[in-house]
Design a protein around this motif. Structure first.
Motif, PDB file in Angstrom:
ATOM      1  N   ASN A  49       3.941 -19.543   3.682  1.00  0.00           N
ATOM      2  CA  ASN A  49       3.966 -18.256   4.732  1.00  0.00           C
ATOM      3  C   ASN A  49       5.618 -18.060   4.914  1.00  0.00           C
ATOM      4  OD1 ASN A  49       2.914 -16.048   5.946  1.00  0.00           O
ATOM      5  ND2 ASN A  49       2.568 -17.341   7.908  1.00  0.00           N
ATOM      6  N   PRO A  50       6.122 -16.812   4.334  1.00  0.00           N
ATOM      7  CA  PRO A  50       5.633 -16.003   3.733  1.00  0.00           C
ATOM      8  C   PRO A  50       5.318 -16.274   2.201  1.00  0.00           C
ATOM      9  CG  PRO A  50       8.044 -15.365   4.060  1.00  0.00           C
ATOM     10  CD  PRO A  50       7.546 -16.861   4.762  1.00  0.00           C
ATOM     11  N   ALA A  51       4.590 -15.093   1.663  1.00  0.00           N
ATOM     12  CA  ALA A  51       4.079 -15.817   0.288  1.00  0.00           C
ATOM     13  C   ALA A  51       4.226 -14.291  -0.520  1.00  0.00           C
ATOM     14  CB  ALA A  51       2.508 -16.300   0.153  1.00  0.00           C
ATOM     15  N   TYR A  52       4.153 -14.598  -2.010  1.00  0.00           N
ATOM     16  CA  TYR A  52       3.952 -13.406  -3.066  1.00  0.00           C
ATOM     17  C   TYR A  52       3.007 -12.481  -2.657  1.00  0.00           C
ATOM     18  CZ  TYR A  52       3.610 -11.228  -7.585  1.00  0.00           C
ATOM     19  OH  TYR A  52       3.454 -10.488  -8.506  1.00  0.00           O
ATOM     20  N   LEU A  53       3.206 -11.337  -2.400  1.00  0.00           N
ATOM     21  CA  LEU A  53       2.310 -10.198  -1.920  1.00  0.00           C
ATOM     22  C   LEU A  53       1.156 -10.056  -2.935  1.00  0.00           C
ATOM     23  CD1 LEU A  53       2.168  -8.190   0.339  1.00  0.00           C
ATOM     24  CD2 LEU A  53       3.288  -6.494  -0.890  1.00  0.00           C
ATOM     25  N   SER A 102     -13.684  -5.360  -3.389  1.00  0.00           N
ATOM     26  CA  SER A 102     -13.038  -4.118  -3.753  1.00  0.00           C
ATOM     27  C   SER A 102     -12.377  -3.463  -2.537  1.00  0.00           C
ATOM     28  CB  SER A 102     -13.477  -3.363  -4.860  1.00  0.00           C
ATOM     29  OG  SER A 102     -13.267  -2.000  -4.498  1.00  0.00           O
ATOM     30  N   MET A 103     -13.118  -3.474  -1.615  1.00  0.00           N
ATOM     31  CA  MET A 103     -13.067  -3.114  -0.222  1.00  0.00           C
ATOM     32  C   MET A 103     -11.979  -4.039   0.723  1.00  0.00           C
ATOM     33  SD  MET A 103     -13.989   0.101  -0.465  1.00  0.00           S
ATOM     34  CE  MET A 103     -14.009   0.916   1.219  1.00  0.00           C
ATOM     35  N   ALA A 104     -11.691  -5.263  -0.097  1.00  0.00           N
ATOM     36  CA  ALA A 104     -10.915  -6.097   0.638  1.00  0.00           C
ATOM     37  C   ALA A 104      -9.674  -5.951   0.514  1.00  0.00           C
ATOM     38  CB  ALA A 104     -11.366  -7.542   0.303  1.00  0.00           C
ATOM     39  N   LEU A 105      -9.350  -5.028  -0.666  1.00  0.00           N
ATOM     40  CA  LEU A 105      -7.941  -4.738  -1.178  1.00  0.00           C
ATOM     41  C   LEU A 105      -7.365  -3.636  -0.391  1.00  0.00           C
ATOM     42  CD1 LEU A 105      -8.320  -5.384  -4.824  1.00  0.00           C
ATOM     43  CD2 LEU A 105      -6.721  -6.465  -3.398  1.00  0.00           C
ATOM     44  N   LYS A 106      -6.141  -3.729   0.138  1.00  0.00           N
ATOM     45  CA  LYS A 106      -5.727  -2.537   0.906  1.00  0.00           C
ATOM     46  C   LYS A 106      -4.719  -2.117  -0.025  1.00  0.00           C
ATOM     47  CE  LYS A 106      -8.279  -3.101   4.128  1.00  0.00           C
ATOM     48  NZ  LYS A 106      -9.774  -2.744   3.895  1.00  0.00           N
ATOM     49  N   PRO A 107      -4.362  -0.882  -0.011  1.00  0.00           N
ATOM     50  CA  PRO A 107      -3.313  -0.126  -0.956  1.00  0.00           C
ATOM     51  C   PRO A 107      -2.196  -0.775  -0.299  1.00  0.00           C
ATOM     52  CG  PRO A 107      -4.780   1.705  -0.037  1.00  0.00           C
ATOM     53  CD  PRO A 107      -5.242   0.204   0.489  1.00  0.00           C
ATOM     54  N   SER A 108      -1.239  -1.368  -1.320  1.00  0.00           N
ATOM     55  CA  SER A 108      -0.017  -1.962  -0.654  1.00  0.00           C
ATOM     56  C   SER A 108       0.924  -1.292  -0.184  1.00  0.00           C
ATOM     57  CB  SER A 108       0.453  -2.867  -2.151  1.00  0.00           C
ATOM     58  OG  SER A 108       2.028  -2.943  -1.723  1.00  0.00           O
ATOM     59  N   ALA A 109       1.754  -1.485   0.857  1.00  0.00           N
ATOM     60  CA  ALA A 109       2.728  -0.690   1.594  1.00  0.00           C
ATOM     61  C   ALA A 109       3.987  -0.771   0.813  1.00  0.00           C
ATOM     62  CB  ALA A 109       2.842  -1.087   2.899  1.00  0.00           C
ATOM     63  N   VAL A 110       3.959  -1.918   0.137  1.00  0.00           N
ATOM     64  CA  VAL A 110       5.269  -1.851  -0.694  1.00  0.00           C
ATOM     65  C   VAL A 110       5.224  -1.104  -1.825  1.00  0.00           C
ATOM     66  CG1 VAL A 110       6.296  -3.702  -2.268  1.00  0.00           C
ATOM     67  CG2 VAL A 110       5.432  -4.263  -0.140  1.00  0.00           C
ATOM     68  N   ARG A 111       4.114  -0.645  -2.513  1.00  0.00           N
ATOM     69  CA  ARG A 111       3.883   0.114  -3.397  1.00  0.00           C
ATOM     70  C   ARG A 111       4.446   1.555  -3.075  1.00  0.00           C
ATOM     71  NH1 ARG A 111      -1.692   1.887  -6.112  1.00  0.00           N
ATOM     72  NH2 ARG A 111      -0.666   2.520  -8.082  1.00  0.00           N
TER      73      ARG A 111
END
Lengths: 397, 397
Positions: B126-130, B13-22
């Motif tokens: 690369n790049p890929a679906y976020l 869970s901590m490996a997931l960063k809040p998405s900047a895109v969000r």
């Protein structure tokens, strides 16, 4: 494929065994079988007409928004309704404390994944909800169970356990527990909260059945007793309809934020249309009246089952007397095999669920889970009578 | 709570960063902003009336079954329709090869969880679906990327990579890729399959946009080239509506069985009602005609964007020319900061997505992702014009 299952699949995935109950439920689908096996609500009580009107309304008024992507946390007006509903039960929620999920099963899964590392300990009641045990297995967690009686989890045992073993999560279903139908009494609830605080262990309060109380006084929700440590799961599956797949997770804002990020990568969000329709429905629908109707109806079915058990079951059988929910838990006389009773009952055209699957470790006896919500009074009577015959046959064998 | 985030939450869970895109998408919701940022289909093209009729029909004809719990694999008639549709594209599926999911995002998540252990390698473009990268992060997998050009993934690079590094999964979006809008050409597809076979690595073919091809010949689906190693994801999100949250996973029976067990503990099943309604819709709805309409409309929007880019963009900009899907990928002139362009554009009332978030590792330049499916021709023109002004300002700074 050249790759074998062992090399192809992850450990977390191989930790999941196909559920035996699933196979049983398939057998129970035979049209000649009276199924007391599933955990299905009564389909004839679904508010189908009101649901249909709600879908028509949102698809007419706001089709673009109702069919579009939505935010992970869920549709605002639906969350506001749920927050207001929880307030009635003394729970202080808020938009930053509530996340919509695909039924409460997804709540169990997200919370488990957010908290449990492989090897971490999660404490459950024994017996416990099978699909929660499965979900914790997929986190590669160690499930440690404490016993229960007719008043719910033995919280003293929990205290002793936590004194010697560090746990990351306590999971329980405090109202009309699946599979037992029993409820955690008020004094044990306060004690449970005290223990959770003492050891700083979050509690996952899974409450799919709480609204279906048909007798007695409801003890306070765990989330009403403790703001931060309790994560509470709710669902419309037993009050409106399971086919909507709308549940919710209430918890501290820091937890909800973490769960929202995890849910976003899991499935983006719960279906917008179903959420809009549910919100539109609840705007005009008399939810309290509907719940009161469900309570009256399920009480009738439950009492029919309890009466039939009284009338037909041989000496040595014991069963729980639920105050709500969907299940009665039947203990077989000593030495009687649940497998034999199950097989003999199925031959007589009645399906039940053997109890052993719900236990962590060795079961302390032979049990069957009986469901009364999905059958008519007549079928309940006939089902229990045939089950009693099966039991007597198994006793003689 | 006494427990800190680090001790409370799992590593996955901590490996997931809040998405900047969000956060960007939130800014893009301001009513004065022309959003080229999201990945939303055009809401005015949703077949809302037909969807409404389908809900009315199933809730009238079979309310009890359509609102009840269902099987994890999904509703039979809906799966049959999808199987028939895939057959048109040369893919041999079957009921034992198909599982309904909550949109294709859940397909990514379930496949990742079923296959990837912590530390396992997943190879992406690369790049890929976020949100795929996020999902693999939550599996604690190591994401290794190979480059791409206008013809899709550089499969030679993949071959070299797999020769020196064991991978468990290859993930790609072969048609009108998110974020680039580019398509993997036919000869690379066959090569990719050969490589996957050589190293026995399953391929996750994520194809949300394939039906939206508005020019050129479609190369064969990867799942049409290889039966066992390819797991293919599809969805109704871009063809009917995202708010239904109905996607599917096609793969070898052994994989589908494993995914079904995992999905059962994850959320039991995808919403029954939405599946029944989709099946009822597709029984009478002219899906091909609807798709043809979408193709015409999206082609118009795409060409409007390409024309506006031609007209307004300063020298040194380059962009992809999609044959379908929702996105154009814009490369900024050397030395121009995507952050500056993004900020300046937002001040001018146009939102775009900076490209860096889509890259694994250091981006090889500055990029923006532009969406054309969710705006009118007029707004696309105006949006691109303002973006060009923002670009020129950023160049001067």
């Amino acid at each position: 494929m050249n790759t074998s299952a062992e090399t192809m699949f992850s450990k977390r995935s191989m930790a999941l065994k196909p559920s035996a109950v699933r196979e049983i439920l398939k057998a129970a689908e035979r049209p000649d079988v009276i199924s007391l096996a599933g955990g299905l609500p009564a389909p004839e009580l679904f508010p189908a007409e009101a649901i249909s009107q709600a879908y028509i309304k949102v698809l007419n008024d706001k089709p673009g928004a109702a069919l579009q992507y939505g935010i992970t946390e869920g549709f605002g007006p639906l969350r506001e309704w749920i927050i207001a509903r929880m307030k009635k039960f003394g729970i202080k929620s808020g938009l930053d404390r509530l996340l919509i999920s695909n039924g409460s099963q997804q709540g169990i899964d997200l919370v488990g994944r957010a908290i449990l590392n492989p090897g971490d300990v999660v404490v459950t009641e024994n017996p416990a909800y099978l699909a929660a045990l499965q979900s914790f297995a997929s986190c590669e967690a160690e499930v440690v169970a404490v016993g229960s009686d007719d008043n719910g989890m033995l919280v003293d045992e929990l205290d002793e356990l936590l004194a010697r073993k560090r746990a990351k999560l306590i999971y329980l279903c405090p109202n009309f527990q699946n599979p037992k139908g029993t409820t955690l009494i008020a004094e044990r609830r306060q004690l449970l909260i005290d223990i959770a605080r003492k050891y700083s262990v979050p509690i996952l309060e899974d409450d799919p059945y709480g609204e279906l109380r048909f007798r007695g006084e409801a003890p306070k929700a765990l989330a009403a007793l403790e703001d931060e440590l309790v994560i509470r799961l709710g669902t419309f599956s037993k009050t409106l309809a399971p086919g909507l797949r709308i549940g919710w997770i209430h918890g501290a804002p820091s937890i909800i934020r973490r769960l929202a990020i995890l849910k976003q990568s899991t499935d983006l969000h719960t279906a917008t249309l179903a959420q809009w329709a549910a919100a539109a429905l609840l705007e005009t629908f008399d939810f309290d009246k509907h719940i009161a109707m469900l309570q009256v109806d399920y009480l009738r079915r439950c009492d029919a089952m309890l009466t039939a058990l009284d009338r037909h079951m041989p000496a040595g059988c014991k069963w729980t007397k639920p105050d709500g929910g969907l299940f009665v838990w039947l203990q077989l006389p000593e030495g009687v095999s649940e497998k034999k009773v199950f097989d003999s009952a199925l031959r007589r055209g009645v399906a039940v669920v053997p109890g052993s699957g719900f236990f962590v470790g060795k079961p302390p006896g032979s049990f069957l889970r009986l469901n009364y919500s999905n059958q008519t009074i007549e079928s309940i009577n006939s089902g229990v009578e045939r089950l009693a015959e099966a039991m007597k046959t198994a006793q003689r064998e």
